[in-house]
Design an enzyme around this catalytic site. Structure first.
Site, mmCIF file in Angstrom:
data_model
loop_
_atom_site.group_PDB
_atom_site.id
_atom_site.type_symbol
_atom_site.label_atom_id
_atom_site.label_comp_id
_atom_site.label_asym_id
_atom_site.label_seq_id
_atom_site.Cartn_x
_atom_site.Cartn_y
_atom_site.Cartn_z
ATOM 1 N N LYS A 8 0.869 -1.125 -0.160
ATOM 2 C CA LYS A 8 0.116 -0.001 0.007
ATOM 3 C C LYS A 8 0.830 1.113 0.200
ATOM 4 O O LYS A 8 2.031 1.134 0.394
ATOM 5 C CB LYS A 8 -1.030 0.021 1.096
ATOM 6 C CG LYS A 8 -2.183 -1.026 0.914
ATOM 7 C CD LYS A 8 -3.293 -0.834 1.677
ATOM 8 C CE LYS A 8 -4.438 -1.941 1.192
ATOM 9 N NZ LYS A 8 -5.538 -2.406 1.927
ATOM 10 N N ARG A 57 -3.240 -10.101 4.515
ATOM 11 C CA ARG A 57 -3.851 -10.255 3.074
ATOM 12 C C ARG A 57 -2.683 -9.649 2.390
ATOM 13 O O ARG A 57 -2.335 -8.382 2.257
ATOM 14 C CB ARG A 57 -5.139 -9.343 3.153
ATOM 15 C CG ARG A 57 -5.704 -9.279 1.445
ATOM 16 C CD ARG A 57 -7.006 -8.392 1.567
ATOM 17 N NE ARG A 57 -7.479 -8.095 0.119
ATOM 18 C CZ ARG A 57 -7.012 -7.468 -0.755
ATOM 19 N NH1 ARG A 57 -6.185 -6.795 -0.646
ATOM 20 N NH2 ARG A 57 -7.933 -7.605 -1.901
#
Ligand code: HH2
Length: 263
Positions: free
Chosen positions: A205, A239
């Site tokens: 991210k 994840r």
């Protein structure tokens, strides 16, 4: 949890697995590399992205779920907040709904999940992916997210979803500034107040890139550092895009638990 985005525009693997055969091979590889769940998504939720139609989303994910339900030994989760997509995926063999809107988009979805005895991931987001980065002010960041998740858990339980089938997720990158993402990671242990398995999506991210100066494909080391911090903060499920690397990190950190370390 290995990420499989069957989309043209996901921030990291968009466009790579639109072909069901390639998607299948990718999922089988993640299983071999140590994934315990494969999370399949047909709509990008990156900041600024627009929703796709149910028809388009199901067209992308269903053929892949159908193939994988026969071949994988590990469960499939469907990354969607749309009831029709979720139900179709469950009926084709998915076992978990990963809902970035935490059952708030359509009240009937909770009952559909309960009826099928499926699992659910309840994630915190503010607004929609299109609007979520416009206002990221919180009065008190962690308590607000904990209380949002507490209400979502209540919705799930009231609809009949078993407590054992629920996981919660603070939603890294969803309506949070860079600093807030780091604060959440540093204070992850506070989410243990919910007494439920904690899932985190940190992999590649942008807040990780802000620290390392790397673009999406160069964020593995930063992601592993964040994942380690998350494990120390009590995360149960990661994840991730790079399954093998994360599985190795987790297998070392998991050895600390019997010695009284990592929870
Ligand atoms: N992050 C993304 C998508 N789904 N689900 C949960 N539970 N937690 C997350 O942090 C999370 C999620 C965004 O990442 P990705 O799927 O890689 O990209 P995109 O949304 O662009 O498809």
């Amino acid at each position: 949890m290995g990420v499989l985005n069957v989309t043209p525009d996901s921030f990291s693997d968009g466009g790579r697995y639109l072909d069901p055969g390639l998607a299948e091979a990718r999922a089988l590889r993640m299983e071999r590399e140590g994934a315990h769940i494969i999370d399949i998504g047909g709509e990008s939720t990156r900041p600024g992205s627009l929703a796709v139609t149910v028809r388009e989303e199901t067209r992308r994910v269903l053929p892949v779920i159908k193939r994988l339900a026969k071949r994988l030994r590990i469960p499939i989760s469907i990354d969607t907040w749309k009831r029709d997509v979720a139900v179709a995926a469950l009926d084709e063999g998915a076992a978990i709904v990963n809902d970035v809107r935490a059952l708030s988009a359509d009240r009937r979805l909770a009952k559909d999940i309960a009826r099928r005895g499926a699992g659910v991931v309840l994630m915190h987001m503010r607004g929609t992916p299109e609007t979520m980065q416009r206002d990221t002010t919180y009065r008190r960041l962690v308590p607000e997210i904990v209380s949002y998740l507490r209400s979502a858990v209540r919705r799930a339980l009231d609809a009949g979803i078993a407590r054992a089938n629920i996981a919660v997720d603070p939603g890294f990158g969803f309506g949070k500034s860079r600093e807030q993402n780091f604060e959440l990671l540093a204070r992850l242990a506070e989410f243990s107040a919910l007494k439920l398995p904690l899932l985190v999506g940190l992999s590649r991210k942008s807040f990780i890139g802000a620290a390392t100066g790397r673009d999406t494909d160069g964020r593995l080391y930063g992601s592993l550092a964040a994942a380690s911090a998350a494990i120390f903060g009590g995360a149960h499920v990661l994840r991730v895009h790079d399954v093998l690397a994360h599985a190795e990190v987790a297998s070392v950190l998991d050895r600390l638990a019997p010695a009284g370390g990592v929870a």
